[in-house]
Scaffold this motif. Structure first.
Motif, PDB file in Angstrom:
ATOM      1  N   ALA A  38       0.832  -1.211   0.000  1.00 59.17           N
ATOM      2  CA  ALA A  38       0.000   0.000   0.000  1.00 59.17           C
ATOM      3  C   ALA A  38       0.862   1.255   0.000  1.00 59.17           C
ATOM      4  CB  ALA A  38      -0.923  -0.016   1.221  1.00 59.17           C
ATOM      5  N   PHE A  39       1.943   1.257   0.782  1.00 59.19           N
ATOM      6  CA  PHE A  39       2.843   2.410   0.808  1.00 59.19           C
ATOM      7  C   PHE A  39       3.501   2.622  -0.559  1.00 59.19           C
ATOM      8  CE2 PHE A  39       3.553   1.471   5.585  1.00 59.19           C
ATOM      9  CZ  PHE A  39       2.371   2.115   5.878  1.00 59.19           C
ATOM     10  N   ALA A  40       3.806   1.543  -1.262  1.00 58.20           N
ATOM     11  CA  ALA A  40       4.412   1.667  -2.596  1.00 58.20           C
ATOM     12  C   ALA A  40       3.456   2.346  -3.573  1.00 58.20           C
ATOM     13  CB  ALA A  40       4.814   0.290  -3.116  1.00 58.20           C
ATOM     14  N   ALA A  41       2.169   1.992  -3.506  1.00 58.04           N
ATOM     15  CA  ALA A  41       1.190   2.639  -4.391  1.00 58.04           C
ATOM     16  C   ALA A  41       1.086   4.126  -4.086  1.00 58.04           C
ATOM     17  CB  ALA A  41      -0.165   1.956  -4.238  1.00 58.04           C
ATOM     18  N   ILE A  42       1.078   4.484  -2.801  1.00 61.83           N
ATOM     19  CA  ILE A  42       0.999   5.903  -2.441  1.00 61.83           C
ATOM     20  C   ILE A  42       2.266   6.636  -2.879  1.00 61.83           C
ATOM     21  CG2 ILE A  42       0.755   7.509  -0.515  1.00 61.83           C
ATOM     22  CD1 ILE A  42      -0.795   5.354   0.958  1.00 61.83           C
ATOM     23  N   ALA A  43       3.423   5.996  -2.752  1.00 60.75           N
ATOM     24  CA  ALA A  43       4.679   6.626  -3.183  1.00 60.75           C
ATOM     25  C   ALA A  43       4.668   6.925  -4.674  1.00 60.75           C
ATOM     26  CB  ALA A  43       5.865   5.714  -2.836  1.00 60.75           C
ATOM     27  N   MET A  44       4.126   6.020  -5.481  1.00 59.06           N
ATOM     28  CA  MET A  44       4.074   6.262  -6.920  1.00 59.06           C
ATOM     29  C   MET A  44       3.076   7.374  -7.259  1.00 59.06           C
ATOM     30  SD  MET A  44       6.361   4.453  -8.311  1.00 59.06           S
ATOM     31  CE  MET A  44       7.290   4.904  -6.854  1.00 59.06           C
ATOM     32  N   LEU A  45       1.987   7.461  -6.519  1.00 59.89           N
ATOM     33  CA  LEU A  45       1.058   8.568  -6.737  1.00 59.89           C
ATOM     34  C   LEU A  45       1.711   9.904  -6.395  1.00 59.89           C
ATOM     35  CD1 LEU A  45      -2.301   7.099  -5.377  1.00 59.89           C
ATOM     36  CD2 LEU A  45      -1.625   7.405  -7.764  1.00 59.89           C
ATOM     37  N   ALA A  46       2.493   9.930  -5.315  1.00 53.87           N
ATOM     38  CA  ALA A  46       3.199  11.162  -4.951  1.00 53.87           C
ATOM     39  C   ALA A  46       4.238  11.523  -6.007  1.00 53.87           C
ATOM     40  CB  ALA A  46       3.860  11.002  -3.588  1.00 53.87           C
TER      41      ALA A  46
END
Length: 365
Positions: free
Chosen positions: A261-269
């Motif tokens: 989940a953190f990886a998906a948020i990092a890519m959105l950022a």
């Protein structure tokens, strides 16, 4: 009456025959042309569809909303699944007519298995992160000052996310660990999985630095990537030390899912940062002041009006204006005939001497 009815039937029969002939002729003419199966609006044309990059959140509110939509469902599923192994109280008690249904529902929330809702969400988040990384790669490749092709790093990062998602369903870790252990003769960790952890750590660290450092606004992306790698490191540590401990197994699976989940948020950022760079919305970098050098105090300079007022005050009333030294042009006129040989700033004593010489020349004349 019968005659009129028969005439109407004959007319209707002739119309039907003409319609059939027209339809047969049209079918023969347009046999090679495709016919639409349904009616669509003009906006349904694929050429008019919006690109995936326009669907990414570019504002801070949109990014926070996307992060909430990712973390809240996963946290709820992990909380439901962790009730039995952590608290010792089963949330789903089988019994009655729907005992088998309740048992299967409990298996869907089992945090010890990747074939659960938490594992499915984690794999979905990793696939989404890989897709967003590829979108960022497509945007970064058009950067004109990227002379070293750093946009390719986003493709490598997307590949790592895909491999990580596949490792949840395919035993890639034990396979790589066994292969490296057999090749080197050194068994690192239980079953050689330590080699998989070392290779994954080196790959993610190198590619993450390669992608995050060139960003103009890299703070949010770096923060979420650190959380991602930290969560996966915790999951690897729990798997290393589990040895049949149910609590560590549950904690390891939960940490792995949170890392996805953190990886998906990092890519959105990261996508938000790149889009802001493209639109010119990032703040320009300001150079820090040099504290070692102190500004030297410069002596105050007289203005042009002050210099002229000083010259006119020094001149007497009986002297002509041509005898005054004009500092604006850098020339000294004496009686309108003598000119200063070199253009320089004369002192007050030199100006008085020139005026005295001018008076003596006028008296001699």
């Amino acid at each position: 009456m019968s005659l009129k009815g028969s005439q109407r039937r004959d007319q209707r029969r002739r119309l039907v025959v003409s319609w059939k002939r027209a339809a047969t002729a049209d079918a023969a003419v347009d046999a090679n042309e495709p016919r639409p199966m349904a009616q669509y609006a003009a906006e349904a044309d694929p050429n008019r569809q919006r690109g995936p990059a326009t669907l990414l959140p570019t504002g801070l509110g949109g990014l926070l909303l996307a992060a909430t939509a990712i973390l809240v469902p996963l946290a709820a599923i992990l909380a439901v699944g962790g009730c039995e192994p952590i608290l010792g109280r089963p949330l789903f008690v089988p019994g009655g007519r729907f005992a088998r249904t309740i048992q299967v529902a409990a298996a869907c929330f089992d945090p010890r298995s990747m074939q659960s809702l938490a594992g499915w969400l984690a794999q979905t988040f990793l696939l989404a992160a890989a897709a967003v990384a590829m979108i960022v790669r497509l945007m970064r490749r058009h950067r004109q000052d990227d002379y070293h092709g750093r946009y390719r790093a986003w493709g490598w990062l997307a590949g790592l996310f895909l491999i990580t998602a596949a490792a949840a369903a395919v035993p890639l870790g034990p396979l790589v660990g066994a292969a490296v252990s057999d090749a080197s003769g050194i068994r690192l960790g239980p079953g050689g999985t330590g080699w998989w952890i070392v290779l994954a750590t080196v790959a993610y660290a190198a590619v993450s630095l390669w992608t995050v450092l060139p960003l103009h606004e890299r703070g949010a992306t770096a923060f979420w990537m650190v959380l991602t790698l930290g969560a996966w490191a915790g999951a690897a540590g729990c798997g290393w030390l589990a040895a049949g401990r149910d609590t560590l197994v549950v904690a390891g699976q939960a940490a792995w899912s949170l890392g996805a989940a953190f990886a998906a948020i990092a890519m959105l950022a990261a996508a938000r940062s790149v889009i802001r760079e493209i639109r010119g919305q990032c703040r320009p970098a300001t150079a820090a002041p040099d504290r070692g050098k102190r500004p030297t105090a410069q002596p105050p300079q007289e203005t042009k009006s002050e210099e002229r007022s000083t010259r006119h005050d020094d001149a007497t009333d009986d002297e002509p204006a041509a005898d005054v030294y004009d500092e604006a042009e850098g020339e000294a006129f004496v009686d309108g005939s003598e000119q200063e040989q070199e253009q320089r700033h004369l002192s007050k004593a030199e100006r008085k001497r020139l005026k005295k010489l001018a008076r003596m020349n006028r008296a001699a004349a």
